[in-house]
Motif scaffolding. Structure first.
Motif, mmCIF file in Angstrom:
data_model
loop_
_atom_site.group_PDB
_atom_site.id
_atom_site.type_symbol
_atom_site.label_atom_id
_atom_site.label_comp_id
_atom_site.label_asym_id
_atom_site.label_seq_id
_atom_site.Cartn_x
_atom_site.Cartn_y
_atom_site.Cartn_z
ATOM 1 N N ALA A 99 30.176 39.579 33.743
ATOM 2 C CA ALA A 99 31.420 38.829 33.576
ATOM 3 C C ALA A 99 32.543 39.729 33.074
ATOM 4 O O ALA A 99 33.681 39.664 33.562
ATOM 5 C CB ALA A 99 31.197 37.674 32.604
ATOM 6 N N GLU A 100 32.232 40.585 32.133
ATOM 7 C CA GLU A 100 33.250 41.471 31.562
ATOM 8 C C GLU A 100 33.748 42.483 32.583
ATOM 9 O O GLU A 100 34.951 42.757 32.674
ATOM 10 C CB GLU A 100 32.682 42.185 30.333
ATOM 11 C CG GLU A 100 32.412 41.244 29.165
ATOM 12 C CD GLU A 100 31.592 41.886 28.060
ATOM 13 O OE1 GLU A 100 31.226 43.075 28.216
ATOM 14 O OE2 GLU A 100 31.300 41.210 27.065
ATOM 15 N N VAL A 101 32.830 43.051 33.353
ATOM 16 C CA VAL A 101 33.221 44.046 34.361
ATOM 17 C C VAL A 101 34.130 43.413 35.410
ATOM 18 O O VAL A 101 35.155 43.998 35.803
ATOM 19 C CB VAL A 101 31.969 44.657 35.021
ATOM 20 C CG1 VAL A 101 32.342 45.448 36.271
ATOM 21 C CG2 VAL A 101 31.232 45.554 34.039
ATOM 22 N N LEU A 102 33.788 42.213 35.862
ATOM 23 C CA LEU A 102 34.596 41.564 36.899
ATOM 24 C C LEU A 102 35.977 41.184 36.381
ATOM 25 O O LEU A 102 36.984 41.391 37.071
ATOM 26 C CB LEU A 102 33.865 40.320 37.418
ATOM 27 C CG LEU A 102 32.584 40.581 38.216
ATOM 28 C CD1 LEU A 102 31.949 39.263 38.640
ATOM 29 C CD2 LEU A 102 32.854 41.453 39.429
ATOM 30 N N LEU A 103 36.051 40.635 35.180
ATOM 31 C CA LEU A 103 37.350 40.233 34.645
ATOM 32 C C LEU A 103 38.216 41.457 34.333
ATOM 33 O O LEU A 103 39.426 41.458 34.581
ATOM 34 C CB LEU A 103 37.180 39.368 33.406
ATOM 35 C CG LEU A 103 38.474 38.740 32.861
ATOM 36 C CD1 LEU A 103 39.180 37.926 33.938
ATOM 37 C CD2 LEU A 103 38.188 37.871 31.643
ATOM 38 N N ALA A 104 37.596 42.506 33.809
ATOM 39 C CA ALA A 104 38.346 43.731 33.537
ATOM 40 C C ALA A 104 38.916 44.308 34.829
ATOM 41 O O ALA A 104 40.048 44.811 34.859
ATOM 42 C CB ALA A 104 37.448 44.751 32.846
ATOM 43 N N MET A 105 38.150 44.217 35.909
ATOM 44 C CA MET A 105 38.627 44.707 37.201
ATOM 45 C C MET A 105 39.844 43.899 37.666
ATOM 46 O O MET A 105 40.853 44.459 38.104
ATOM 47 C CB MET A 105 37.502 44.607 38.233
ATOM 48 C CG MET A 105 37.905 44.996 39.640
ATOM 49 S SD MET A 105 36.565 44.678 40.810
ATOM 50 C CE MET A 105 37.374 45.073 42.361
ATOM 51 N N VAL A 106 39.758 42.589 37.564
ATOM 52 C CA VAL A 106 40.851 41.727 38.012
ATOM 53 C C VAL A 106 42.124 41.986 37.212
ATOM 54 O O VAL A 106 43.233 42.039 37.764
ATOM 55 C CB VAL A 106 40.438 40.245 37.890
ATOM 56 C CG1 VAL A 106 41.642 39.326 38.032
ATOM 57 C CG2 VAL A 106 39.391 39.903 38.946
ATOM 58 N N LEU A 107 41.980 42.180 35.903
ATOM 59 C CA LEU A 107 43.135 42.356 35.036
ATOM 60 C C LEU A 107 43.588 43.811 34.921
ATOM 61 O O LEU A 107 44.585 44.088 34.241
ATOM 62 C CB LEU A 107 42.813 41.799 33.644
ATOM 63 C CG LEU A 107 42.460 40.305 33.578
ATOM 64 C CD1 LEU A 107 42.152 39.907 32.147
ATOM 65 C CD2 LEU A 107 43.584 39.456 34.152
#
Length: 288
Positions: free
Chosen positions: A34-42
């Motif tokens: 979850a953290e990797v995906l959200l960090a990528m988006v932001l």
């Protein structure tokens, strides 16, 4: 009137908490995913997520995250979604044409480095290089050595070459060919490989991230040993006297691989366990 338009934007901490729960059923690392995906988006680091958990996420970014989350929930590996994977502290591009580097394979690099003096000018071969993970890890630690990385897949070699360029590692040469086919008459001080070693009918092939790896990088015959047999049997034709061969293998193949080393005439043989205390790497020395 669309009432959803009046809803306040979700906060970082809320998105992470909800997605962790969703991912728990399909991932061994739901929090990290979850953290990797959200960090990528932001376009931020994971540390920046933790620094401002109460920050709102725009509806557009929230929707982008949801789309990525669906892909992960359907089983697609994080490495394929974000396009890269860290190995030996190196960030590597990965694609469906390459095996996703696994942490267990760092043991192979560690054992190889123990046999390569820091100032050595060895010639080293990495067979079946894939994304170039092993070759580039060795190249980064032993810049005076020359590493030849071979693979039968030109698509995989294109990824490996790109990784070398992005990491500015110039002491690696990439050649196309099946195992030793590309190496010609060159003799090496050390040869290492993480070849395919899964049985053709292994039920694990239908589970988890391996479903998205190229089958040729996973499966090696009925008993999973076809590639290992070839690599071990032919190694001494390509090693200098005193040279080492190191191979990764399955947790239940240690005894058989050790026998293959013995039959091929290697000495100083050993089988080393991974962090899970499973036999993972076997090695031996060619006396010449």
């Amino acid at each position: 009137m669309n009432l959803s338009e009046d809803k306040p934007p979700r906060r970082i901490e809320d998105i992470l908490a909800e997605s962790r729960q969703q991912l728990a059923s399909c991932s061994d690392s739901p929090r990290l995913d979850a953290e990797v995906l959200l960090a990528m988006v932001l376009s931020v680091s994971r540390a920046q997520l933790f620094a401002r958990p109460e920050s709102p996420v725009s509806p557009q970014d929230d929707e982008r995250f949801r789309l990525l989350l669906v892909r992960r929930l359907q089983g697609e590996p994080i490495a394929h979604i974000v396009g890269h994977r860290e190995f030996w502290s190196l960030q590597l591009d990965v694609t469906p044409a390459t095996l996703i580097p696994r942490p267990d394979t760092e043991l192979l690099v560690e054992l190889a480095l123990e046999r390569i003096p820091v100032a050595a000018t060895f010639t080293i071969a990495d067979l079946g290089t894939g994304s170039g993970a092993i070759a580039l890890a060795i190249a980064s630690e032993r810049p005076r050595c020359h590493i030849v990385a071979s693979d039968i897949s030109e698509e995989a070699l294109a990824v490996a070459r790109r990784n070398a360029q992005q990491l500015a590692l110039t002491n690696v040469e990439f050649l196309q060919g099946d195992w030793y086919q590309a190496l010609g008459s060159t003799r090496f001080d050390l040869i290492l490989s993480n070849p395919p070693y899964i049985r053709a009918n292994d039920p694990h092939l239908a589970k988890g991230d391996v479903r998205f790896d190229p089958p040729a990088a996973l499966v090696s015959g009925v008993d999973g040993l076809d590639a290992l047999r070839c690599i071990i049997a032919d190694a001494q034709q390509h090693l200098r006297p005193g040279g080492w061969l190191l191979v990764e293998h399955g947790y239940d193949q240690g005894d058989v691989v050790a026998e293959l080393f013995a039959v091929a005439g290697f000495t100083q043989m050993a089988t080393i366990n991974d962090l899970g205390e499973q036999p993972r790497v076997s090695l031996g020395r060619f006396q010449g």
